[in-house]
Design an enzyme around this catalytic site. Structure first.
Site, PDB file in Angstrom:
ATOM      1  N   ASP A   9      -3.175   7.192  -6.226  1.00 18.82           N
ATOM      2  CA  ASP A   9      -3.092   5.801  -5.773  1.00 18.82           C
ATOM      3  C   ASP A   9      -1.611   5.420  -5.750  1.00 18.82           C
ATOM      4  O   ASP A   9      -0.764   6.150  -6.263  1.00 18.82           O
ATOM      5  CB  ASP A   9      -3.872   4.877  -6.736  1.00 18.82           C
ATOM      6  N   SER A  10      -1.332   4.240  -5.191  1.00 15.82           N
ATOM      7  CA  SER A  10       0.040   3.740  -5.195  1.00 15.82           C
ATOM      8  C   SER A  10       0.477   3.334  -6.598  1.00 15.82           C
ATOM      9  O   SER A  10       1.670   3.216  -6.854  1.00 15.82           O
ATOM     10  CB  SER A  10       0.139   2.526  -4.266  1.00 15.82           C
ATOM     11  N   GLY A  42       0.028  -1.643   0.543  1.00 13.14           N
ATOM     12  CA  GLY A  42      -0.709  -2.572   1.400  1.00 13.14           C
ATOM     13  C   GLY A  42       0.111  -3.390   2.365  1.00 13.14           C
ATOM     14  O   GLY A  42      -0.415  -3.978   3.303  1.00 13.14           O
ATOM     15  N   CYS A  72      -7.473   4.989  -3.378  1.00 15.14           N
ATOM     16  CA  CYS A  72      -6.708   3.885  -2.812  1.00 15.14           C
ATOM     17  C   CYS A  72      -7.359   3.516  -1.483  1.00 15.14           C
ATOM     18  O   CYS A  72      -7.486   4.375  -0.603  1.00 15.14           O
ATOM     19  CB  CYS A  72      -5.267   4.343  -2.605  1.00 15.14           C
ATOM     20  N   ASN A  73      -7.787   2.280  -1.359  1.00 17.35           N
ATOM     21  CA  ASN A  73      -8.426   1.854  -0.106  1.00 17.35           C
ATOM     22  C   ASN A  73      -7.430   1.860   1.047  1.00 17.35           C
ATOM     23  O   ASN A  73      -7.781   2.202   2.177  1.00 17.35           O
ATOM     24  CB  ASN A  73      -8.991   0.439  -0.260  1.00 17.35           C
ATOM     25  N   GLU A 149      -0.235  -5.036 -11.218  1.00 14.39           N
ATOM     26  CA  GLU A 149       0.914  -4.187 -11.583  1.00 14.39           C
ATOM     27  C   GLU A 149       1.843  -4.899 -12.573  1.00 14.39           C
ATOM     28  O   GLU A 149       2.549  -4.262 -13.339  1.00 14.39           O
ATOM     29  CB  GLU A 149       1.701  -3.765 -10.327  1.00 14.39           C
ATOM     30  N   CYS A 179     -10.070  -2.783  -2.862  1.00 15.18           N
ATOM     31  CA  CYS A 179      -8.771  -2.291  -3.345  1.00 15.18           C
ATOM     32  C   CYS A 179      -9.025  -1.870  -4.779  1.00 15.18           C
ATOM     33  O   CYS A 179      -9.664  -2.605  -5.543  1.00 15.18           O
ATOM     34  CB  CYS A 179      -7.717  -3.404  -3.300  1.00 15.18           C
ATOM     35  N   HIS A 181      -7.217  -1.782  -7.255  1.00 13.29           N
ATOM     36  CA  HIS A 181      -6.617  -2.635  -8.280  1.00 13.29           C
ATOM     37  C   HIS A 181      -7.550  -3.806  -8.655  1.00 13.29           C
ATOM     38  O   HIS A 181      -7.427  -4.373  -9.738  1.00 13.29           O
ATOM     39  CB  HIS A 181      -5.294  -3.243  -7.784  1.00 13.29           C
TER      40      HIS A 181
HETATM   41  N1  DGL Z   1      -4.927   0.319  -4.930  1.00 16.27           N
HETATM   42  C1  DGL Z   1      -4.634   0.330  -3.575  1.00 16.27           C
HETATM   43  C2  DGL Z   1      -5.842   0.096  -2.692  1.00 16.27           C
HETATM   44  O1  DGL Z   1      -6.922   0.411  -3.108  1.00 16.27           O
HETATM   45  C3  DGL Z   1      -3.427  -0.253  -3.001  1.00 16.27           C
HETATM   46  C4  DGL Z   1      -2.559  -1.210  -3.470  1.00 16.27           C
HETATM   47  C5  DGL Z   1      -1.231  -1.290  -2.768  1.00 16.27           C
HETATM   48  O2  DGL Z   1      -0.400  -0.440  -3.072  1.00 16.27           O
HETATM   49  O3  DGL Z   1      -1.040  -2.195  -1.959  1.00 16.27           O
HETATM   50  O4  DGL Z   1      -5.727  -0.368  -1.601  1.00 16.27           O
END
Ligand code: DGL
Length: 265
Positions: A9-10, A42, A72-73, A149, A179, A181
């Site tokens: 993931d990011s 994102g 990560c979506n 974060e 997402c 997160h």
């Molecule tokens: N956790 C990530 C997702 O599922 C991305 C968050 C991001 O880096 O913007 O989209």
């Protein structure tokens, strides 16, 4: 010895998927890549996110993983299914399991999805949900990733932003947290949307789908190795909201990742 499962993931969001996977496959080993030097994905152009996803996938491939979970979506929306076609190991994303779960859960057929700007702009969720015969409301919530974060998930700022993003929500009975997160924000989101709306976490449903493909080895506690492109103490601190980091944390120079992508991709 069985090979580890690669997951990325990011940032810390994918740890929600890792946690759910470890609950189902407690004896398996995992390698988790957190690209915190380049979070958030994102807000970045699709081509750039595709490049990041490809670099990380090839980096994991070199570590000899048995499969890759794109936790990560945003990366799933931007890079799949192309990434899955190019990699020599199975690759799972988080979007299809989320869509399938929403289809199972909804009673009225009116569902919502929230995610990053890139995920919502890609239209991937909307297309799949409409193809499943559902009515869809979609909303980007770009500040949510920063709240998680920055370890601000349980703050008055989170409540204000959730009310802001969800103010135009129509009558729906199911809301996909699109997402990885966002499960961290589930208590505040649930408060804002009301108890009658069911939240679907892509973390739980992805773990359900992926774990079906693996035999759980009979004994031993699985190990996790984390590779982090940003600061290690910050990663460890932020990860506390998802139960903390269990396992070795190795700093990863982001240029090494870029090399993996160029050489192999
Ligand atoms: N956790 C990530 C997702 O599922 C991305 C968050 C991001 O880096 O913007 O989209």
């Amino acid at each position: 010895m069985s090979k580890p499962i690669g997951i990325f993931d990011s940032g810390v969001g994918g740890l929600t998927v890792l946690k759910a996977l470890r609950g189902r496959l407690p004896h398996s080993d995992f390698v988790y890549v957190a690209d915190t030097a380049r979070v958030p994905y994102g807000r970045k152009p699709k081509e750039m996110v595709r490049g990041f996803a490809s670099e990380i996938a090839w980096f994991l491939q070199k570590l000899d993983v048995s499969a890759i979970v794109v936790a990560c979506n945003t990366a799933s929306a931007c890079a799949l299914p192309d990434l899955a076609e190019r990699m020599p190991v199975p690759v799972w994303g988080v979007i299809d399991p989320g869509v399938e779960a929403a289809r199972r859960v909804t009673r009225t057929g009116h569902v919502g999805v929230i995610g990053t700007k890139a995920t919502i702009a890609s239209g991937v969720y909307q297309g799949k949900l409409i193809a499943a015969g559902l009515m869809v409301w979609a909303q980007a919530c770009p500040m949510f990733v920063h709240l998680v974060e920055e370890a601000l998930a349980d703050s008055s700022e989170a409540e204000v932003l959730a009310r802001h993003y969800l103010s135009s929500m129509p009558r729906i009975d199911t809301l996909i947290l699109g997402c990885t997160h966002y499960p961290v924000l589930a208590p505040v989101i649930q408060r804002v949307v009301g108890a009658e709306v069911t939240l679907v976490s892509s973390a739980e449903v992805t773990a359900e789908v992926v774990s079906r493909a693996f035999m759980n080895s009979p004994d031993g506690r699985g190990r996790v190795t984390h590779y982090v492109t940003g600061g290690v103490p910050a990663y460890q601190h932020t990860a506390e909201v998802i139960g903390g980091v269990d396992g070795q944390v190795i700093p990863l120079d982001v240029t090494r990742l870029a090399d993996a992508g160029v050489i192999a991709g």
